[in-house]
Design a protein around this motif. Structure first.
Motif, PDB file in Angstrom:
ATOM      1  N   ARG A   1      59.990 109.931  -3.819  1.00 16.41           N
ATOM      2  CA  ARG A   1      60.114 108.516  -3.477  1.00 16.41           C
ATOM      3  C   ARG A   1      60.817 107.703  -4.558  1.00 16.41           C
ATOM      4  O   ARG A   1      61.437 106.695  -4.265  1.00 16.41           O
ATOM      5  CB  ARG A   1      58.744 107.913  -3.150  1.00 16.41           C
ATOM      6  CG  ARG A   1      57.720 107.964  -4.264  1.00 16.41           C
ATOM      7  CD  ARG A   1      56.423 107.281  -3.840  1.00 16.41           C
ATOM      8  NE  ARG A   1      55.776 107.913  -2.687  1.00 16.41           N
ATOM      9  CZ  ARG A   1      54.805 107.354  -1.976  1.00 16.41           C
ATOM     10  NH1 ARG A   1      54.372 106.145  -2.294  1.00 16.41           N
ATOM     11  NH2 ARG A   1      54.258 107.989  -0.958  1.00 16.41           N
ATOM     12  N   GLU A   2      60.731 108.148  -5.801  1.00 17.05           N
ATOM     13  CA  GLU A   2      61.393 107.415  -6.892  1.00 17.05           C
ATOM     14  C   GLU A   2      62.915 107.453  -6.765  1.00 17.05           C
ATOM     15  O   GLU A   2      63.610 106.649  -7.392  1.00 17.05           O
ATOM     16  CB  GLU A   2      60.973 107.999  -8.249  1.00 17.05           C
ATOM     17  CG  GLU A   2      59.533 107.752  -8.640  1.00 17.05           C
ATOM     18  CD  GLU A   2      58.565 108.730  -8.004  1.00 17.05           C
ATOM     19  OE1 GLU A   2      57.346 108.559  -8.200  1.00 17.05           O
ATOM     20  OE2 GLU A   2      59.015 109.680  -7.319  1.00 17.05           O
ATOM     21  N   GLU A   3      63.437 108.361  -5.970  1.00 16.39           N
ATOM     22  CA  GLU A   3      64.881 108.483  -5.812  1.00 16.39           C
ATOM     23  C   GLU A   3      65.436 107.579  -4.708  1.00 16.39           C
ATOM     24  O   GLU A   3      66.658 107.439  -4.575  1.00 16.39           O
ATOM     25  CB  GLU A   3      65.256 109.939  -5.508  1.00 16.39           C
ATOM     26  CG  GLU A   3      64.990 110.901  -6.655  1.00 16.39           C
ATOM     27  CD  GLU A   3      65.401 112.318  -6.329  1.00 16.39           C
ATOM     28  OE1 GLU A   3      65.818 112.565  -5.166  1.00 16.39           O
ATOM     29  OE2 GLU A   3      65.292 113.195  -7.205  1.00 16.39           O
ATOM     30  N   VAL A   4      64.561 106.983  -3.917  1.00 17.33           N
ATOM     31  CA  VAL A   4      65.038 106.117  -2.833  1.00 17.33           C
ATOM     32  C   VAL A   4      65.626 104.849  -3.446  1.00 17.33           C
ATOM     33  O   VAL A   4      64.939 104.128  -4.173  1.00 17.33           O
ATOM     34  CB  VAL A   4      63.899 105.745  -1.864  1.00 17.33           C
ATOM     35  CG1 VAL A   4      64.445 104.874  -0.724  1.00 17.33           C
ATOM     36  CG2 VAL A   4      63.234 107.002  -1.313  1.00 17.33           C
ATOM     37  N   PRO A   5      66.900 104.550  -3.176  1.00 16.46           N
ATOM     38  CA  PRO A   5      67.531 103.354  -3.765  1.00 16.46           C
ATOM     39  C   PRO A   5      66.817 102.075  -3.328  1.00 16.46           C
ATOM     40  O   PRO A   5      66.331 101.980  -2.192  1.00 16.46           O
ATOM     41  CB  PRO A   5      68.962 103.396  -3.218  1.00 16.46           C
ATOM     42  CG  PRO A   5      69.192 104.829  -2.856  1.00 16.46           C
ATOM     43  CD  PRO A   5      67.855 105.343  -2.390  1.00 16.46           C
ATOM     44  N   GLN A   6      66.757 101.110  -4.218  1.00 19.22           N
ATOM     45  CA  GLN A   6      66.085  99.852  -3.915  1.00 19.22           C
ATOM     46  C   GLN A   6      66.722  99.163  -2.712  1.00 19.22           C
ATOM     47  O   GLN A   6      66.020  98.562  -1.895  1.00 19.22           O
ATOM     48  CB  GLN A   6      66.134  98.927  -5.130  1.00 19.22           C
ATOM     49  CG  GLN A   6      65.311  97.653  -4.975  1.00 19.22           C
ATOM     50  CD  GLN A   6      63.842  97.933  -4.734  1.00 19.22           C
ATOM     51  OE1 GLN A   6      63.234  98.745  -5.439  1.00 19.22           O
ATOM     52  NE2 GLN A   6      63.260  97.288  -3.730  1.00 19.22           N
ATOM     53  N   GLU A   7      68.063  99.262  -2.592  1.00 16.81           N
ATOM     54  CA  GLU A   7      68.724  98.599  -1.472  1.00 16.81           C
ATOM     55  C   GLU A   7      68.320  99.216  -0.127  1.00 16.81           C
ATOM     56  O   GLU A   7      68.272  98.519   0.895  1.00 16.81           O
ATOM     57  CB  GLU A   7      70.249  98.645  -1.621  1.00 16.81           C
ATOM     58  CG  GLU A   7      70.851 100.024  -1.766  1.00 16.81           C
ATOM     59  CD  GLU A   7      71.029 100.443  -3.212  1.00 16.81           C
ATOM     60  OE1 GLU A   7      71.945 101.239  -3.486  1.00 16.81           O
ATOM     61  OE2 GLU A   7      70.249  99.958  -4.069  1.00 16.81           O
ATOM     62  N   VAL A   8      67.991 100.508  -0.140  1.00 20.63           N
ATOM     63  CA  VAL A   8      67.515 101.158   1.088  1.00 20.63           C
ATOM     64  C   VAL A   8      66.144 100.623   1.466  1.00 20.63           C
ATOM     65  O   VAL A   8      65.875 100.304   2.633  1.00 20.63           O
ATOM     66  CB  VAL A   8      67.464 102.694   0.909  1.00 20.63           C
ATOM     67  CG1 VAL A   8      66.773 103.363   2.102  1.00 20.63           C
ATOM     68  CG2 VAL A   8      68.873 103.252   0.733  1.00 20.63           C
ATOM     69  N   LEU A   9      65.260 100.506   0.471  1.00 21.46           N
ATOM     70  CA  LEU A   9      63.921  99.969   0.726  1.00 21.46           C
ATOM     71  C   LEU A   9      63.999  98.513   1.186  1.00 21.46           C
ATOM     72  O   LEU A   9      63.278  98.113   2.112  1.00 21.46           O
ATOM     73  CB  LEU A   9      63.063 100.082  -0.530  1.00 21.46           C
ATOM     74  CG  LEU A   9      62.726 101.503  -0.989  1.00 21.46           C
ATOM     75  CD1 LEU A   9      61.952 101.449  -2.307  1.00 21.46           C
ATOM     76  CD2 LEU A   9      61.923 102.243   0.058  1.00 21.46           C
ATOM     77  N   ASP A  10      64.865  97.738   0.544  1.00 30.89           N
ATOM     78  CA  ASP A  10      65.018  96.329   0.933  1.00 30.89           C
ATOM     79  C   ASP A  10      65.494  96.215   2.381  1.00 30.89           C
ATOM     80  O   ASP A  10      65.025  95.354   3.141  1.00 30.89           O
ATOM     81  CB  ASP A  10      66.009  95.623   0.007  1.00 30.89           C
ATOM     82  CG  ASP A  10      65.459  95.442  -1.401  1.00 30.89           C
ATOM     83  OD1 ASP A  10      64.225  95.551  -1.573  1.00 30.89           O
ATOM     84  OD2 ASP A  10      66.262  95.208  -2.328  1.00 30.89           O
ATOM     85  N   HIS A  11      66.427  97.074   2.758  1.00 32.21           N
ATOM     86  CA  HIS A  11      66.925  97.062   4.136  1.00 32.21           C
ATOM     87  C   HIS A  11      65.817  97.429   5.109  1.00 32.21           C
ATOM     88  O   HIS A  11      65.670  96.789   6.173  1.00 32.21           O
ATOM     89  CB  HIS A  11      68.098  98.035   4.274  1.00 32.21           C
ATOM     90  CG  HIS A  11      68.608  98.165   5.680  1.00 32.21           C
ATOM     91  ND1 HIS A  11      69.323  97.172   6.307  1.00 32.21           N
ATOM     92  CD2 HIS A  11      68.484  99.177   6.587  1.00 32.21           C
ATOM     93  CE1 HIS A  11      69.618  97.556   7.536  1.00 32.21           C
ATOM     94  NE2 HIS A  11      69.134  98.769   7.725  1.00 32.21           N
ATOM     95  N   GLU A  12      65.043  98.459   4.770  1.00 27.59           N
ATOM     96  CA  GLU A  12      63.937  98.872   5.639  1.00 27.59           C
ATOM     97  C   GLU A  12      62.931  97.738   5.800  1.00 27.59           C
ATOM     98  O   GLU A  12      62.450  97.470   6.913  1.00 27.59           O
ATOM     99  CB  GLU A  12      63.244 100.109   5.064  1.00 27.59           C
ATOM    100  CG  GLU A  12      64.025 101.404   5.207  1.00 27.59           C
ATOM    101  CD  GLU A  12      64.257 101.788   6.649  1.00 27.59           C
ATOM    102  OE1 GLU A  12      63.295 101.759   7.439  1.00 27.59           O
ATOM    103  OE2 GLU A  12      65.407 102.109   7.003  1.00 27.59           O
ATOM    104  N   ARG A  13      62.606  97.081   4.699  1.00 30.61           N
ATOM    105  CA  ARG A  13      61.642  95.973   4.760  1.00 30.61           C
ATOM    106  C   ARG A  13      62.168  94.843   5.654  1.00 30.61           C
ATOM    107  O   ARG A  13      61.416  94.250   6.432  1.00 30.61           O
ATOM    108  CB  ARG A  13      61.352  95.455   3.354  1.00 30.61           C
ATOM    109  CG  ARG A  13      60.535  96.396   2.485  1.00 30.61           C
ATOM    110  CD  ARG A  13      60.096  95.727   1.192  1.00 30.61           C
ATOM    111  NE  ARG A  13      59.282  96.616   0.391  1.00 30.61           N
ATOM    112  CZ  ARG A  13      59.752  97.352  -0.621  1.00 30.61           C
ATOM    113  NH1 ARG A  13      61.046  97.290  -0.929  1.00 30.61           N
ATOM    114  NH2 ARG A  13      58.957  98.138  -1.306  1.00 30.61           N
ATOM    115  N   GLU A  14      63.463  94.551   5.527  1.00 33.88           N
ATOM    116  CA  GLU A  14      64.056  93.477   6.326  1.00 33.88           C
ATOM    117  C   GLU A  14      64.002  93.806   7.812  1.00 33.88           C
ATOM    118  O   GLU A  14      63.607  92.966   8.634  1.00 33.88           O
ATOM    119  CB  GLU A  14      65.505  93.261   5.895  1.00 33.88           C
ATOM    120  CG  GLU A  14      66.195  92.125   6.637  1.00 33.88           C
ATOM    121  CD  GLU A  14      67.642  91.931   6.205  1.00 33.88           C
ATOM    122  OE1 GLU A  14      68.300  91.047   6.771  1.00 33.88           O
ATOM    123  OE2 GLU A  14      68.097  92.681   5.315  1.00 33.88           O
ATOM    124  N   VAL A  15      64.378  95.039   8.151  1.00 34.09           N
ATOM    125  CA  VAL A  15      64.363  95.448   9.555  1.00 34.09           C
ATOM    126  C   VAL A  15      62.947  95.445  10.110  1.00 34.09           C
ATOM    127  O   VAL A  15      62.683  94.928  11.208  1.00 34.09           O
ATOM    128  CB  VAL A  15      64.995  96.852   9.716  1.00 34.09           C
ATOM    129  CG1 VAL A  15      64.794  97.369  11.138  1.00 34.09           C
ATOM    130  CG2 VAL A  15      66.481  96.807   9.374  1.00 34.09           C
TER     131      VAL A  15
END
Length: 216
Positions: free
Chosen positions: A111-125
């Motif tokens: 999980r530490e390898e998941v880019p922050q921008e990917v997590l931010d996008h997931e949260r937004e969606v």
């Protein structure tokens, strides 16, 4: 105290130990979770934890080609000694990990390898989805936490459910093997190839195919 399935599962989650070991630990400690954790550590899991800072520079680069030649996996699994790397138990572990990658198609190792921008996008969606369902904001916030956790479990190899035992994660499988083998074990890197990936093609159920291979 009654040893419930939920208590066993909680102990497994906290320690990564096998189901039968957890049952034995809880029985031996009259269902006391903290004492059961200590019990398991005394039996080897504490030793596994101590190995976390040791160097694992040996191991194998294991290759797995799915039976029909349409999926291939290379995975580097490290241990501390060449002797362990050549044992059947370690090779079986490498094969299980390679088949997991072939079947579950993890996007990241951990999980530490998941880019922050990917997590931010997931949260937004996810936030927009929940709000569109009419959920209040405080409920949406809780839902997002749960759904991000689900994202990790679906996309990060170490967090994925083991294809041979859905009650275990790959991280727990590794922890069990550290306790059993007595050396630090790491999955360092992997690559997964799928024939025609990125090209327009029919959508075969590769997971079912790989699982059929596992059961042979």
């Amino acid at each position: 105290m009654a040893i419930t399935a939920g208590l066993v599962k909680e102990l497994r989650t906290k320690t990564g130990a096998g189901m039968m070991d957890c049952k034995k630990a809880l029985s031996a400690t009259d269902g006391d979770l903290d004492k059961a954790i200590d019990f398991l550590r005394e039996k080897g899991l504490a030793a596994a934890a101590k190995k976390a800072d040791r160097i694992a520079a040996e191991g194998l680069v294991y290759s797995y080609i799915h039976g029909n030649g349409r999926i291939g996996v290379l995975v580097e699994v490290n241990c501390e000694t060449d002797f362990v790397a050549q044992t059947d138990g370690f090779k079986d572990l490498c094969k299980d990990i390679a088949m997991q990658i072939a079947a579950a198609k993890p996007a990241y190792l951990k999980r530490e390898e998941v880019p922050q921008e990917v997590l931010d996008h997931e949260r937004e969606v996810l936030s927009k989805q929940a709000l569109n369902e009419g959920k209040p904001q405080h409920i949406v916030d809780k839902m997002i936490v749960g759904r991000i956790e689900k994202y990790y479990k679906e996309n990060c190899l170490l967090d994925q459910e083991f294809i041979k035992d859905a009650d275990k994660t790959i991280s727990q499988v590794i922890t069990e093997q550290i306790a059993k083998i007595g050396e630090k074990i790491d999955i360092r890197r992997y690559v997964r190839y799928e024939l025609g990936e990125g090209m327009e093609k029919r959508n075969d159920d590769f997971v079912s195919e790989v699982m059929a291979q596992v059961k042979k």
